[in-house]
Design a protein around this motif. Structure first.
Motif, PDB file in Angstrom:
ATOM      1  N   LEU A 142       3.023 -20.643  42.626  1.00 15.47           N
ATOM      2  CA  LEU A 142       2.204 -19.677  41.669  1.00 15.47           C
ATOM      3  C   LEU A 142       2.849 -18.385  41.617  1.00 15.47           C
ATOM      4  O   LEU A 142       3.085 -17.701  40.586  1.00 15.47           O
ATOM      5  N   LEU A 143       2.831 -17.617  42.932  1.00 10.73           N
ATOM      6  CA  LEU A 143       3.318 -16.178  42.965  1.00 10.73           C
ATOM      7  C   LEU A 143       4.677 -16.146  42.694  1.00 10.73           C
ATOM      8  O   LEU A 143       4.960 -15.032  42.039  1.00 10.73           O
ATOM      9  N   SER A 144       5.527 -17.089  42.817  1.00 10.43           N
ATOM     10  CA  SER A 144       6.943 -16.955  42.437  1.00 10.43           C
ATOM     11  C   SER A 144       7.073 -16.938  41.026  1.00 10.43           C
ATOM     12  O   SER A 144       7.988 -16.233  40.582  1.00 10.43           O
ATOM     13  N   GLN A 145       6.456 -17.878  40.230  1.00  9.65           N
ATOM     14  CA  GLN A 145       6.502 -18.039  38.881  1.00  9.65           C
ATOM     15  C   GLN A 145       5.847 -16.631  38.069  1.00  9.65           C
ATOM     16  O   GLN A 145       6.608 -16.093  37.187  1.00  9.65           O
ATOM     17  N   ILE A 146       4.947 -16.038  38.685  1.00  7.17           N
ATOM     18  CA  ILE A 146       4.463 -14.802  38.234  1.00  7.17           C
ATOM     19  C   ILE A 146       5.502 -13.736  38.476  1.00  7.17           C
ATOM     20  O   ILE A 146       5.557 -12.867  37.291  1.00  7.17           O
ATOM     21  N   MET A 147       6.067 -13.687  39.302  1.00  5.60           N
ATOM     22  CA  MET A 147       7.137 -12.674  39.791  1.00  5.60           C
ATOM     23  C   MET A 147       8.612 -13.048  39.127  1.00  5.60           C
ATOM     24  O   MET A 147       9.548 -12.082  39.389  1.00  5.60           O
ATOM     25  N   LEU A 263      -3.716 -17.453  34.291  1.00  6.14           N
ATOM     26  CA  LEU A 263      -3.310 -18.368  34.893  1.00  6.14           C
ATOM     27  C   LEU A 263      -4.036 -18.838  36.372  1.00  6.14           C
ATOM     28  O   LEU A 263      -4.459 -19.879  36.695  1.00  6.14           O
ATOM     29  N   SER A 264      -4.389 -17.925  37.204  1.00  6.94           N
ATOM     30  CA  SER A 264      -5.010 -17.891  38.256  1.00  6.94           C
ATOM     31  C   SER A 264      -6.208 -18.634  38.145  1.00  6.94           C
ATOM     32  O   SER A 264      -7.143 -19.786  38.834  1.00  6.94           O
ATOM     33  N   LEU A 265      -7.048 -18.185  37.127  1.00  4.14           N
ATOM     34  CA  LEU A 265      -8.334 -18.492  36.797  1.00  4.14           C
ATOM     35  C   LEU A 265      -8.361 -19.994  36.191  1.00  4.14           C
ATOM     36  O   LEU A 265      -9.072 -21.003  36.862  1.00  4.14           O
ATOM     37  N   LEU A 266      -7.381 -20.404  35.372  1.00  7.37           N
ATOM     38  CA  LEU A 266      -7.265 -21.947  35.052  1.00  7.37           C
ATOM     39  C   LEU A 266      -6.891 -22.731  36.187  1.00  7.37           C
ATOM     40  O   LEU A 266      -7.497 -23.913  36.290  1.00  7.37           O
ATOM     41  N   SER A 267      -6.078 -22.371  37.078  1.00  9.15           N
ATOM     42  CA  SER A 267      -5.574 -23.127  38.168  1.00  9.15           C
ATOM     43  C   SER A 267      -6.730 -23.213  39.190  1.00  9.15           C
ATOM     44  O   SER A 267      -7.152 -24.244  39.591  1.00  9.15           O
ATOM     45  N   GLU A 268      -7.360 -22.198  39.443  1.00  7.21           N
ATOM     46  CA  GLU A 268      -8.735 -22.361  40.343  1.00  7.21           C
ATOM     47  C   GLU A 268      -9.824 -23.379  39.776  1.00  7.21           C
ATOM     48  O   GLU A 268     -10.443 -24.058  40.498  1.00  7.21           O
ATOM     49  N   HIS A 292      -1.844 -14.068  22.385  1.00  8.39           N
ATOM     50  CA  HIS A 292      -0.434 -13.826  22.312  1.00  8.39           C
ATOM     51  C   HIS A 292       0.015 -13.101  23.697  1.00  8.39           C
ATOM     52  O   HIS A 292       1.100 -13.190  24.291  1.00  8.39           O
ATOM     53  N   LEU A 293      -0.932 -12.506  24.505  1.00  7.26           N
ATOM     54  CA  LEU A 293      -0.635 -11.682  25.517  1.00  7.26           C
ATOM     55  C   LEU A 293      -0.158 -12.727  26.777  1.00  7.26           C
ATOM     56  O   LEU A 293       0.486 -12.331  27.735  1.00  7.26           O
ATOM     57  N   VAL A 294      -0.986 -13.756  26.679  1.00  9.42           N
ATOM     58  CA  VAL A 294      -0.630 -14.808  27.638  1.00  9.42           C
ATOM     59  C   VAL A 294       0.607 -15.385  27.478  1.00  9.42           C
ATOM     60  O   VAL A 294       1.496 -15.596  28.371  1.00  9.42           O
ATOM     61  N   PHE A 295       1.299 -15.659  26.419  1.00 13.17           N
ATOM     62  CA  PHE A 295       2.448 -16.541  26.208  1.00 13.17           C
ATOM     63  C   PHE A 295       3.654 -15.479  26.060  1.00 13.17           C
ATOM     64  O   PHE A 295       4.780 -16.037  26.404  1.00 13.17           O
ATOM     65  N   SER A 296       3.566 -14.350  25.306  1.00 14.77           N
ATOM     66  CA  SER A 296       4.795 -13.642  24.906  1.00 14.77           C
ATOM     67  C   SER A 296       5.642 -13.185  25.969  1.00 14.77           C
ATOM     68  O   SER A 296       6.535 -12.751  25.927  1.00 14.77           O
ATOM     69  N   ASN A 297       4.849 -12.786  27.121  1.00 15.94           N
ATOM     70  CA  ASN A 297       5.525 -12.032  28.363  1.00 15.94           C
ATOM     71  C   ASN A 297       5.421 -12.941  29.263  1.00 15.94           C
ATOM     72  O   ASN A 297       5.935 -12.578  30.456  1.00 15.94           O
ATOM     73  N   ALA A 298       5.374 -14.324  29.309  1.00 19.48           N
ATOM     74  CA  ALA A 298       5.444 -15.419  30.352  1.00 19.48           C
ATOM     75  C   ALA A 298       6.751 -15.885  30.570  1.00 19.48           C
ATOM     76  O   ALA A 298       7.603 -16.266  29.517  1.00 19.48           O
ATOM     77  N   LEU A 303       5.038 -20.725  31.548  1.00 15.12           N
ATOM     78  CA  LEU A 303       4.676 -21.221  30.415  1.00 15.12           C
ATOM     79  C   LEU A 303       4.440 -22.717  30.733  1.00 15.12           C
ATOM     80  O   LEU A 303       3.281 -23.486  30.143  1.00 15.12           O
ATOM     81  N   GLU A 304       5.372 -23.453  31.561  1.00 12.14           N
ATOM     82  CA  GLU A 304       5.240 -24.927  31.732  1.00 12.14           C
ATOM     83  C   GLU A 304       3.811 -24.899  32.699  1.00 12.14           C
ATOM     84  O   GLU A 304       3.375 -25.992  32.342  1.00 12.14           O
ATOM     85  N   LYS A 305       3.645 -24.206  33.457  1.00 13.58           N
ATOM     86  CA  LYS A 305       2.434 -24.148  34.274  1.00 13.58           C
ATOM     87  C   LYS A 305       1.093 -24.111  33.564  1.00 13.58           C
ATOM     88  O   LYS A 305       0.149 -25.024  33.568  1.00 13.58           O
ATOM     89  N   ILE A 306       1.049 -23.136  32.553  1.00 16.47           N
ATOM     90  CA  ILE A 306      -0.041 -22.948  31.624  1.00 16.47           C
ATOM     91  C   ILE A 306      -0.212 -24.189  30.913  1.00 16.47           C
ATOM     92  O   ILE A 306      -1.404 -24.701  30.830  1.00 16.47           O
ATOM     93  N   GLU A 307       0.973 -24.951  30.218  1.00 12.95           N
ATOM     94  CA  GLU A 307       0.703 -25.963  29.434  1.00 12.95           C
ATOM     95  C   GLU A 307       0.376 -27.266  30.145  1.00 12.95           C
ATOM     96  O   GLU A 307      -0.600 -28.029  29.385  1.00 12.95           O
ATOM     97  N   ALA A 308       0.757 -27.220  31.336  1.00 16.37           N
ATOM     98  CA  ALA A 308       0.436 -28.398  32.079  1.00 16.37           C
ATOM     99  C   ALA A 308      -1.198 -28.425  32.472  1.00 16.37           C
ATOM    100  O   ALA A 308      -1.850 -29.266  32.380  1.00 16.37           O
ATOM    101  N   ILE A 309      -1.556 -27.146  32.767  1.00 16.37           N
ATOM    102  CA  ILE A 309      -3.068 -27.330  33.174  1.00 16.37           C
ATOM    103  C   ILE A 309      -3.717 -27.417  31.807  1.00 16.37           C
ATOM    104  O   ILE A 309      -5.031 -27.997  32.086  1.00 16.37           O
TER     105      ILE A 309
END
Length: 513
Positions: A142-147, A263-268, A292-298, A303-309
């Protein structure tokens, strides 16, 4: 049967629910609200997620407020991402006037203004409960995906986590993470290469720059202790669900921090909550304003991680609702998972806008009572097209709806009211403490200090062959002092300088003898 009676029957037949529901408003036909033609949303399918969309100023946020209110009255807690700062009013009663009373009477509901249990929270400098998470809880993937790291850099991050696990180095905040990265390319380079192989300095430097980018967006306040327990989101007070309002007004210009937190909140929540199965009502509902702030800069991976969750979290009894201007702000793969759709008015100023409205209209069920594309541009403030899933998972009839008025304040709290609300919070005393336990940074610092002290002891003058201790002359000390001032020698580091100094002293001793 008159057209109005047909309309009422049409809505009623499509909204026969055996379980509990909330009343969102009343149906509108030919521009006029129809009394008692209530538009209902079943609680049983509120974990199937939803979308609240519409142009600026059409009433999206007030609709979000109404849904959160009705859920709270049913004993269902919710979490609201408040990026504009206008949801704190949920804690205070609304104001009664003739317009609101008439609207409520038309809908067929009593207007009972009241404040609801609200918990103000923050991940930045806003007042409220401070939400935090440790670096370890994020994990290397998750940390790698964020960065937005490549595969090689992701491997380095995984190595750091593995090394810290095996050597009992807690990764709590970004300071710990940076210190370990420095360690594996400097003092601990040899040990790392023996255990894991060679680590690219270029990859480490890139990761360091990515961390600095996160820090510049305020992430250093988010990473650390005490980690927030997501069970504190699912509280009730006097039978009403607690509404957790996360105040994010000061991070609108820092979308990476927002998407990181989201993303961390949804994952937790997904990892912590047990499977709920087919329950009669959701356990928790999350409302993400300005989605849009969640998706436009991801990144794509993020995005795949968010969609999966999003796809999986409903089995935990959690519903996620996106509030944004146009449905196109949300990826199609996520839109396909949404059960509730509340569409406020859209504006058509250009040919492109008209095409977008036509496309939006195609996403809603056909109605025998109006042209969806035409209604989309004709609706007033506080009106919306609404369709949900019934208890069998079938879409309810599309209804042009007059949304009920919020029972809480439709304005923000004053500073003094916010201070009072924060002062009475039990969670503030639990989480708003500066905690800095021993972690990777402190452990490595002590380790290196110990090594330096050992090197200093080993660099003490040794007895010469005659049994006498060699002492430095003023000439020797002047030379060493001059060398220590030399920029090139300083850059070689303390250890190399000590070795050089011992060599010089040894040659001096030989000359004296």
């Amino acid at each position: 049967m008159s057209k109005i009676e047909q309309f009422k029957t049409h809505l009623a037949e499509g909204q026969v629910f055996k379980k509990d529901y909330i009343i969102l408003g009343t149906g509108i036909l030919d521009g006029e609200p129809i009394p008692q033609a209530q538009v209902k949303i079943p609680l049983k399918t509120m974990n199937r997620h939803g979308l609240i969309a519409g142009a600026t100023g059409t009433g999206k946020t007030k609709t979000l407020q109404v849904i959160a209110e009705q859920l709270s009255l049913k004993g269902i807690p919710s979490v609201l991402m408040d990026l504009k700062g206008d949801l704190s009013g949920l804690a205070k009663p609304g104001t009664t006037n003739d317009f609101i009373l008439k609207r409520s009477e038309t809908i067929g509901v009593d207007y009972d203004p009241q404040g609801l249990p609200v918990e103000l929270m923050s991940i930045s400098n806003e007042k409220g409960v401070r939400l935090k998470a440790t670096v370890s809880e994020f994990g290397p993937v998750l940390l790698s995906q964020i960065m937005e790291l490549n595969y090689t850099q992701q491997g380095v991050v995984a190595l750091v986590f593995r090394y810290c696990d095996t050597h009992h180095l807690p990764l709590l905040d970004l300071k710990d993470f940076k210190r370990v990265l420095q360690f594996i390319t400097n003092e601990g380079k040899d040990a790392i290469e023996k255990e894991f192989g060679q680590v690219s300095s270029a990859s480490v430097n890139t990761i360091m720059r990515k961390i600095i980018e996160l820090e510049q967006q305020g992430a250093e306040r988010f990473f650390g202790e005490l980690s927030f327990d997501v069970d504190d989101f699912v509280r009730t007070k006097d039978g009403k669900g607690v509404i957790s309002v996360i105040r994010l007004t000061d991070i609108q210009s820092r979308p990476k921090l927002f998407s990181t937190f989201m993303l961390s909140l949804l994952s937790e929540i997904y990892e912590s909550f047990p499977e709920q199965g087919d329950a009669d009502q959701p356990k928790l509902c999350l409302f993400i304003d300005e989605a849009h702030l969640v998706f436009s800069n991801a990144s794509k991976d993020l995005l795949e991680k968010i969609e999966a969750i999003i796809k999986l979290i409903r089995s935990k009894g959690v519903g996620v609702f996106f509030c944004t201007q146009t449905p196109t702000d949300v990826p199609e793969s996520v839109l396909g998972q949404l059960g509730l759709k509340v569409q406020h008015a859209l504006r058509a100023f250009t040919a492109k806008d008209r095409k977008a409205i036509t496309k939006t209209a195609e996403n809603y069920p056909d109605s025998p009572f109006y042209d969806t594309a035409e209604v989309l541009t004709a609706m007033g403030i506080g009106e919306a097209l609404v369709t949900a899933l019934n208890e069998k998972g079938i879409s309810t009839p599309l209804a042009h709806t007059l949304v009920r008025a919020p029972i809480t304040r439709m304005d923000i709290l004053s500073d003094s009211e916010i201070d009072q609300l924060v002062a009475t919070s039990d969670l503030v005393y639990k989480y708003n403490k500066d905690i800095d336990h021993d972690s990777a940074f402190e452990i490595l610092e002590r380790k290196m200090m110990s090594v330096q002290q050992e090197q200093e002891r080993s660099s003490q003058p040794l007895p010469n062959s005659s049994g006498r201790t060699t002492t430095r002359t003023k000439e020797d000390e002047s030379l060493i002092e001059e060398l220590s001032k030399n920029t090139m020698v300083r850059q070689l580091g303390r250890t190399l300088f000590r070795e050089l100094a011992r060599g010089i002293l040894g040659s001096f001793s030989g000359k004296k003898r």
